[in-house]
Design an enzyme around this catalytic site. Structure first.
Site, PDB file in Angstrom:
ATOM      1  N   HIS A  69     -11.517  -7.003 -14.247  1.00 42.33           N
ATOM      2  CA  HIS A  69     -10.394  -7.813 -13.766  1.00 42.33           C
ATOM      3  C   HIS A  69     -10.925  -9.075 -13.087  1.00 42.33           C
ATOM      4  O   HIS A  69     -12.056  -9.087 -12.591  1.00 42.33           O
ATOM      5  CB  HIS A  69      -9.571  -7.035 -12.729  1.00 42.33           C
ATOM      6  N   CYS A 113      -7.224  -3.502  -5.150  1.00 36.77           N
ATOM      7  CA  CYS A 113      -6.471  -2.677  -6.106  1.00 36.77           C
ATOM      8  C   CYS A 113      -5.489  -1.731  -5.422  1.00 36.77           C
ATOM      9  O   CYS A 113      -4.485  -1.327  -6.012  1.00 36.77           O
ATOM     10  CB  CYS A 113      -7.424  -1.828  -6.949  1.00 36.77           C
TER      11      CYS A 113
END
Length: 256
Positions: A164, A251
């Site tokens: 990511h 996250c």
């Protein structure tokens, strides 16, 4: 400044979450719970109200709540996760978002577009969107169109190595940017004051700024010192069990 944070408790099914590093072993569920408790306390110490959602056993990765929505002062955008085992997670966040946003302020990314919040980095009113295995160009396009509808802007950043975008970047406000790996010399981020993370501590590039404090993962002394040297108060939280599932500090929450 952030007022609210949303987190979701890890499920027992966490041990079956997605990982690119099976050599690290399966997460220890009880330890993951304790680490999550510490994470929540760290967030509260930054002066935010934390909404804690119950664990969802149907989705092993659902504690990584950042991926299912992107929240800003102007709007909320519900994502469409690119990982097949995470399809459906995004639907579980919608009713929660309605406690904070009116229906006309909630947008949705739809198939064939895919996007995960871990690929989105907010810098003021501009959002950088990483094109990754989880976020495709169609998803990024829909996302940017939704931003523009609410007076915000976005741009795409192709990824070469990381899972990511925020695996290798963390915006610490005041034009300060933690950078690691492929982003160190990336032209998209030339204008920032870069705090370069040592290659041996690249995991710790995933820090989070919360109201002038920076939460840093435990065990990365060089990164902790670099952030402190930049003038920030640092809070250290152990995320060892989440690292086993490619997860980091950002996250585990939605901050807005």
């Amino acid at each position: 400044m952030f007022k609210n944070v949303i987190v979701r408790r890890p499920s027992k099914s966490l041990v079956n979450g997605i990982t690119s590093a099976p050599e690290l072993g399966k997460p220890d569920y009880e330890l993951a719970l304790k680490q999550h408790d510490s994470y929540i306390e760290a967030l509260k110490s930054c002066g935010v109200e934390v909404t804690v959602l119950e664990a969802d056993e149907r989705y092993p990765d659902s504690c990584f709540v950042e991926d299912v929505a992107v929240l800003s002062k102007n709007c909320a955008i519900v994502t469409n996760p690119g990982a097949m085992t995470r399809k459906g997670e995004e639907k579980e966040i919608i009713d929660i978002l309605k406690d904070f946003y009116t229906d006309d302020k909630i947008e949705y990314v739809k198939a064939p577009g895919t996007i995960e919040g871990g690929d989105v980095m907010m810098v003021g009113d501009h959002f950088y969107v990483g094109l990754s295995e989880r976020t495709n160009e169609e998803g990024a396009k829909q996302f940017i169109e939704a931003l523009e509808k609410h007076g915000l802007t976005g741009s795409m950043v192709p990824l070469k190595e990381v899972l990511h975008l925020k695996t290798g970047l963390a915006y610490l406000e005041n034009n300060n940017l933690l950078v690691a790996g492929e982003f160190v010399n990336s032209p998209e981020f030339e204008k920032f004051n870069k705090i370069i993370i040592d290659e041996s501590e690249s995991y710790s590039a995933n820090c989070i700024w919360v109201n002038d404090k920076v939460i840093v993962p435990a065990g990365y002394k060089k990164t902790k010192k670099a952030v402190e040297d930049a003038g920030y108060e640092v809070i250290v939280v152990d995320t060892s069990e989440y690292r086993k599932l490619d997860g980091g500090l950002s996250c585990l929450s939605l901050r807005f």
